[in-house]
Design a protein around this motif. Sequence first.
Motif, short mmCIF file in Angstrom:
data_model
loop_
_atom_site.label_atom_id
_atom_site.label_comp_id
_atom_site.label_asym_id
_atom_site.label_seq_id
_atom_site.Cartn_x
_atom_site.Cartn_y
_atom_site.Cartn_z
N ASP A 1 -7.31 5.88 7.32
CA ASP A 1 -6.44 4.87 7.90
C ASP A 1 -5.02 5.42 7.98
OD1 ASP A 1 -8.56 3.13 8.03
OD2 ASP A 1 -8.08 2.14 6.12
N GLN B 1 -3.22 2.03 13.70
CA GLN B 1 -3.69 0.73 13.21
C GLN B 1 -2.58 -0.12 12.60
OE1 GLN B 1 -5.08 3.67 11.90
NE2 GLN B 1 -7.30 3.63 12.22
N LEU B 2 -1.72 0.53 11.79
CA LEU B 2 -0.69 -0.23 11.08
C LEU B 2 0.66 0.45 11.26
CD1 LEU B 2 -2.43 -1.12 7.69
CD2 LEU B 2 -1.98 -2.64 9.62
N ASN C 1 0.54 -8.81 13.68
CA ASN C 1 -0.08 -9.55 12.59
C ASN C 1 0.18 -8.84 11.26
OD1 ASN C 1 -1.31 -11.47 14.34
ND2 ASN C 1 -2.85 -9.93 14.87
N LYS D 1 -0.63 -7.43 7.91
CA LYS D 1 -1.87 -6.93 7.33
C LYS D 1 -1.70 -6.41 5.89
CE LYS D 1 -4.41 -7.68 10.92
NZ LYS D 1 -5.52 -8.66 10.84
N LYS E 1 3.50 -4.66 6.57
CA LYS E 1 2.80 -3.70 7.43
C LYS E 1 2.08 -4.51 8.50
CE LYS E 1 2.00 -0.47 3.59
NZ LYS E 1 0.97 0.23 2.78
N TYR E 2 2.25 -4.13 9.77
CA TYR E 2 1.78 -4.95 10.88
C TYR E 2 0.89 -4.14 11.81
CZ TYR E 2 5.61 -7.91 9.28
OH TYR E 2 6.44 -8.67 8.51
N ASP E 3 -0.01 -4.89 12.51
CA ASP E 3 -0.82 -4.22 13.53
C ASP E 3 -0.09 -4.28 14.86
OD1 ASP E 3 -1.13 -6.77 14.53
OD2 ASP E 3 -3.21 -7.00 13.86
N GLU F 1 0.33 2.12 20.49
CA GLU F 1 -0.96 1.62 20.98
C GLU F 1 -1.75 2.74 21.65
OE1 GLU F 1 -2.71 -2.02 23.75
OE2 GLU F 1 -0.56 -1.58 23.72
#
Length: 718
Positions: A671, A692-693, A492, A494, A486-488, A687
Amino acid sequence: MSQDSINGDKRIALLERRLKREKNAREHAETLLTEKSQSLYIALQKSQEAQTDLELALWASQESFWSWHADTDLMEIRSFSLYSGNRSMWSGTVIQLLARVHEDDIDNLQFHWSMAVHGNRDRIEVSFRLRFKNDFQWIRLRGRVLKRGTSNEALNIVGTTKDITQQRKAEQSFDLMASAFASSREPMLVLTPNLVITECNDAFLNMLEAPVKETCIGLNFNELLVAERVNETVLFHEKQARFESKIDSLSGVTRSVDISIALFEAHRQTSSYLIATLRDVSDRKRNEARLRQLAQHDDLTGLSNRNALRESIDSYADNGEPFLLVFLDLDGFKAINDSAGHEKGDEELQRVAALLTAMFGPIGEVGRWGGDEFLVLLKGLSSQSVKEKCEKLIEQIEEETIYAKGTELRLSSSIGVATYPEHSDEIKSLIQCADAAMYRAKELGKGQVFIYEPGLYESMTQQVSMVNDLRKAVENHLLDFYIQGKYDLHGNLKGGEVLCRWISGLHGVVSPTVFIPIAEEHNLDSAIGLYAIEAACDYISIMESQQGEAIPLSVNISANQMLDSEFPNKAIDICRANHVSPEYIELELTESVFIRDEKAALRSLNVLRELGFRLSLDDFGSGFSSLSYLRMFQFQVVKVDRSLVKGVHEDSKAYALFSGLITMLRSLEIDVVAEGVELETYLPFMEQADVQLMQGFYFDKPMPYDQFLARHTSDTKR
């Protein structure tokens, strides 16, 4: 006179003297022989007179004389007839004698004989059946050892034999009569092997309404029966028989009777008899007929039940005409039973029965096969026309909405159709074909109709094989667990999701979309969920030991597992055993758990939250998503289904719906994880929506943990 003449005269005189002496000696020998012969003749006469006296004595006692000699193993049995004056003798070895003995008496005779020959018994007495021509007769043999050898073995035994057949028959008659008439309340008969009545009791006379016993004696029992008769071949093979038939009384009254008949032999007897017991079951048969009528219909719906349907299918097949078999199974019925109660479930079954009767009753036969399954038999219709009728039926079933525990429930149906004899000319196989077609309709999304196709049943059989193979894989921990990150927005890493994978030795690589539903259907999902938590704990432990820190991992939990009251304790025990904090484990569940049992789901979620686990609502936006779940249950994470993510970069309406949903979730301080991010063009919209993820093939595909760890060891960015 010459000297030669004198010598000749002397030799002649000498020869004459010798001849005279020899003549005298021969005459003396003949006289002596005559005297001895006369003496022997007198002795023989006395011996014959003694033998005759012995034979007369034996005849008077109806016995015969026998003797046995060990050196020849020969037994001789002599008998004498007073009227004819004839003497007869049987001679043979003991083995030859045994060959004529009835097989049931051989062991007994051998035992007594061995005790006399090799034991310490000087006397022998035994009874047995001996074959004379084609018949057996009972023989009593008595004897005494006259001489024994150095090893105490018998060398010579003599004795007498006696025919006791008549005595045995008398004993047999007594035994038979005592057994046959021990209970006089039931009609009873004594029959010959060819079923001729030789004796009967008063109860039988009353049943037959006969005035006297002589009316029945001599009749053939089978000729009295007006329905099923005695099968003599089966009777004498099985030694007994029981069946139901009918018998007419002399006044013409027909009675239903239960008949038990058995071969009966008294102890060691030559003749066979039959004992028949009859019981009047006329009242019971009438009651059974009434009950059978009731047993042909289902109590709840009033439709034909399984027994009646089987009879109808057999009847249809016997006619040889093509017909259609429609197999119907209700979708969502269990949820209605569990949520709205069994009374409501019964009402729905009655409603479906009424719809089926209205649709197919006038043109075929409708029945309840069992549970929430129904069968319809139809003649003279094409598969396509039946399919159209079934589709209309499904629409009618789905029209009614059921409200239970704040949830809308809707009943539907999956229907399979098979044709006789096109798809199978065997009844059992035809039902299996229709059943397989129904399951295929379920696989296609439920609420559908599927007409059987060749090979479908074999495919379903393969699915059974897959179930068994999956069960073995679960029991032996042969499943693999991959990780997808799972990425931002910056790529990155996460977190990650632990995903189950199965590579079967029989079926190869099996998709989770295939084996996970199978696991849920066959109660294997709970074990898989616990194994997934163990795998997540292992991965977290390895990450901490190799990198000094770990990322949280999510695990999918089925509704069955979430509703298990023992699941929270099992989950925390696994974390404690692996020294992993539960805050690193995120439990993902779908809305199906709330449809099953909201109260139980709420209790389980509260316990898990108190234990420290993060809770995530998976596949939000698919199916019958309800916003009330977000208010009723405090989820920390919501995973937006890929169906809402797809097309947000191309369709303004899709993006508006997606963006509005994200804004709402953020306002609830939840979230958000967006699933199905497969293209780079999605990122600006993610974006802009402030996601967030993200999770999807753009970042990575699920991979074994060692590959996942190697990829992110030095660089946590994509």
